[in-house]
Motif scaffolding. Structure first.
Motif, short mmCIF file in Angstrom:
data_model
loop_
_atom_site.label_atom_id
_atom_site.label_comp_id
_atom_site.label_asym_id
_atom_site.label_seq_id
_atom_site.Cartn_x
_atom_site.Cartn_y
_atom_site.Cartn_z
N SER A 79 0.89 -1.44 0.24
CA SER A 79 0.25 -0.26 -0.21
C SER A 79 0.60 1.15 0.32
CB SER A 79 -0.85 -0.17 0.90
OG SER A 79 -0.06 -0.08 2.41
N LYS A 80 1.58 0.95 -0.31
CA LYS A 80 3.37 2.22 0.41
C LYS A 80 2.86 3.20 -1.12
CE LYS A 80 6.39 2.69 2.94
NZ LYS A 80 7.05 2.15 3.96
N LEU A 81 3.48 4.07 -0.76
CA LEU A 81 2.76 4.85 -2.17
C LEU A 81 4.67 4.94 -1.98
CD1 LEU A 81 0.54 7.44 -1.58
CD2 LEU A 81 -0.01 5.84 -2.81
N TRP A 82 4.42 4.99 -4.11
CA TRP A 82 6.32 5.19 -4.82
C TRP A 82 6.79 5.74 -3.82
CZ3 TRP A 82 9.43 1.37 -6.08
CH2 TRP A 82 10.41 2.20 -7.05
N PRO A 83 6.79 7.24 -3.77
CA PRO A 83 7.87 8.47 -3.61
C PRO A 83 8.36 8.04 -1.93
CG PRO A 83 6.34 9.84 -4.31
CD PRO A 83 5.48 8.05 -4.46
N ASP A 84 7.46 6.87 -1.00
CA ASP A 84 7.93 7.05 -0.08
C ASP A 84 8.51 5.16 0.07
OD1 ASP A 84 6.77 8.47 1.78
OD2 ASP A 84 4.90 7.97 1.77
N PHE A 85 8.23 4.36 -1.18
CA PHE A 85 9.32 3.08 -1.12
C PHE A 85 11.08 3.34 -0.82
CE2 PHE A 85 10.94 -0.54 -2.82
CZ PHE A 85 9.48 -1.28 -3.00
N ARG A 86 11.66 2.64 -0.39
CA ARG A 86 13.09 2.42 0.54
C ARG A 86 13.21 1.23 0.13
NH1 ARG A 86 11.40 6.88 -0.66
NH2 ARG A 86 12.43 8.66 0.07
N ARG A 87 14.81 0.64 0.35
CA ARG A 87 15.41 -0.32 -0.43
C ARG A 87 14.73 -1.88 1.06
NH1 ARG A 87 21.27 0.96 0.72
NH2 ARG A 87 20.69 2.88 -0.03
N GLN A 88 14.90 -0.34 2.65
CA GLN A 88 13.81 -1.91 3.14
C GLN A 88 12.28 -1.87 3.10
OE1 GLN A 88 15.60 -1.81 6.33
NE2 GLN A 88 16.95 -1.05 4.88
N ASP A 89 11.79 -1.39 1.90
CA ASP A 89 10.11 -2.03 1.51
C ASP A 89 10.96 -3.14 0.62
OD1 ASP A 89 8.39 -0.17 2.90
OD2 ASP A 89 9.71 1.36 1.55
N LEU A 90 12.43 -2.37 -0.88
CA LEU A 90 12.52 -4.40 -1.10
C LEU A 90 12.84 -5.53 -0.67
CD1 LEU A 90 13.19 -4.53 -3.57
CD2 LEU A 90 15.74 -4.16 -3.23
N PHE A 91 13.46 -5.07 0.65
CA PHE A 91 14.14 -6.31 1.21
C PHE A 91 12.90 -7.17 1.97
CE2 PHE A 91 18.07 -3.50 2.83
CZ PHE A 91 18.80 -4.14 1.44
N GLU A 92 11.96 -5.85 2.20
CA GLU A 92 11.18 -6.91 2.37
C GLU A 92 10.25 -7.61 2.00
OE1 GLU A 92 7.86 -4.40 4.48
OE2 GLU A 92 9.17 -3.52 6.25
N ALA A 93 9.82 -7.42 0.56
CA ALA A 93 9.48 -7.89 -0.80
C ALA A 93 10.35 -9.21 -1.10
CB ALA A 93 9.33 -7.42 -1.68
N VAL A 94 11.22 -9.20 -1.10
CA VAL A 94 12.10 -10.42 -0.88
C VAL A 94 12.20 -10.76 0.37
CG1 VAL A 94 14.68 -11.32 -1.36
CG2 VAL A 94 14.14 -9.30 -2.04
N LEU A 95 12.08 -10.90 0.99
CA LEU A 95 11.75 -11.69 2.24
C LEU A 95 10.20 -12.63 1.85
CD1 LEU A 95 12.89 -9.88 5.99
CD2 LEU A 95 13.88 -12.70 5.15
N ASP A 96 9.69 -11.87 1.25
CA ASP A 96 8.39 -12.39 1.65
C ASP A 96 8.53 -13.58 0.29
OD1 ASP A 96 4.90 -12.23 1.87
OD2 ASP A 96 5.77 -12.04 -0.47
N TYR A 97 9.26 -13.09 -0.76
CA TYR A 97 9.43 -13.90 -2.17
C TYR A 97 9.69 -15.21 -1.57
CZ TYR A 97 12.13 -15.58 -5.82
OH TYR A 97 12.63 -16.80 -6.89
N GLN A 98 10.51 -14.99 -0.78
CA GLN A 98 11.64 -16.46 -0.44
C GLN A 98 10.94 -17.18 1.05
OE1 GLN A 98 15.01 -14.86 1.28
NE2 GLN A 98 15.88 -14.33 -0.55
N LYS A 99 9.58 -16.70 1.16
CA LYS A 99 8.72 -17.59 2.00
C LYS A 99 7.69 -18.25 1.23
CE LYS A 99 9.19 -14.53 5.99
NZ LYS A 99 7.64 -13.21 6.23
N ARG A 100 7.72 -18.34 -0.17
CA ARG A 100 6.84 -18.67 -0.99
C ARG A 100 7.24 -19.49 -1.86
NH1 ARG A 100 3.87 -14.24 -4.47
NH2 ARG A 100 4.44 -12.32 -2.66
#
Length: 246
Positions: A213-234
């Motif tokens: 739900s985060k809007l793009w201007p607020d997106f940071r590398r920590q959000d990328l890391f969270e997405a990758v962690l979620d990916y690795q759980k699948r």
């Protein structure tokens, strides 16, 4: 333990694709013009690219401007094109410092000459960088790309360079703008929308989709890391069962 320490570096997605959505809404929430959101979105791009390099992700593709975006108000389109030129110019040093190679896909001939010239210049300047390939999808839509590939294949069949029965998924893929780039394993979309929006439709056939739900201007590398962690759980089964994978 920090987010990046939780990530298994041996199970990284090789290619991450991102739909950068929410610039306009972010600006509107602050009582500003939409272009203000686009300007602040540049900070998110820089931090995300640096985060990808820090993780070791080899390919990052960002949906920067769709063919449909040409239908936006003329002033906004002009501002976006000017922003694109200035950003590419200013961020060249950042790309070089991080060993990032710039690439672009889409109907680039439709871009203003000044924009196209700066883009080509930076692509050439960063060509030997090997840490990560950053691809900007500009004046891009997947239906346009697939139609363009079909046309070029049809010409080859007409001219006798290719037989219809020789056309395979690999042959078709080699005529797409992304030829030579592995398909994304992870696709991220910001702003809370749950749509693909005509983006890499062929390439993301087996990608894991991650919506925030985060809007793009607020997106940071920590959000990328969270997405990758979620990916690795699948569990990525590609049509097989869990038992087969195990």
């Amino acid at each position: 333990m920090s987010l990046i320490e939780q990530i298994d570096k041996d199970k990284l997605p090789q290619h991450v694709a991102v739909i950068m959505d929410g610039n306009g809404r972010w600006a509107k929430e602050k009582g500003k013009l939409r272009v203000f959101g686009h300007q602040n979105g540049v900070v998110a791009v820089r931090d995300t690219v640096e985060g990808a390099v820090e993780l070791g992700i080899k390919y990052l593709t960002l949906y920067a401007f769709s063919t449909e975006n040409w239908n936006r108000p003329k002033l906004e389109v002009m501002a976006l094109m000017e922003l694109l030129v200035s950003t590419i110019s200013k961020e060249t040093k950042t790309l070089m410092d991080n060993g990032v190679r710039l690439n672009a896909i889409g109907n680039l001939s439709s871009l203003p000459e000044k924009c196209r010239k700066q883009l080509i210049e930076t692509i050439k300047k960063t060509a030997l960088n090997t840490n990560c390939t950053l691809t900007l999808a500009l004046s891009y839509s997947s239906r346009w790309e697939i139609t363009d590939a079909a046309k070029r294949i049809a010409v080859k069949v007409r001219d006798g360079e290719l037989k219809a029965e020789e056309i395979t998924e690999d042959i078709f893929g080699s005529h797409l703008n992304t030829a030579g780039i592995p398909d994304p394993e992870l696709m991220i979309r910001t702003s809370g929308e749950h749509r693909i929006s005509n983006y890499l439709l062929w390439q993301i056939a087996y990608a894991e989709l991650y919506f925030t739900s985060k809007l793009w201007p607020d997106f940071r590398r920590q959000d990328l890391f969270e997405a990758v962690l979620d990916y690795q759980k699948r569990e990525r089964r590609f049509g097989m069962t869990s038992e087969q994978l195990n």
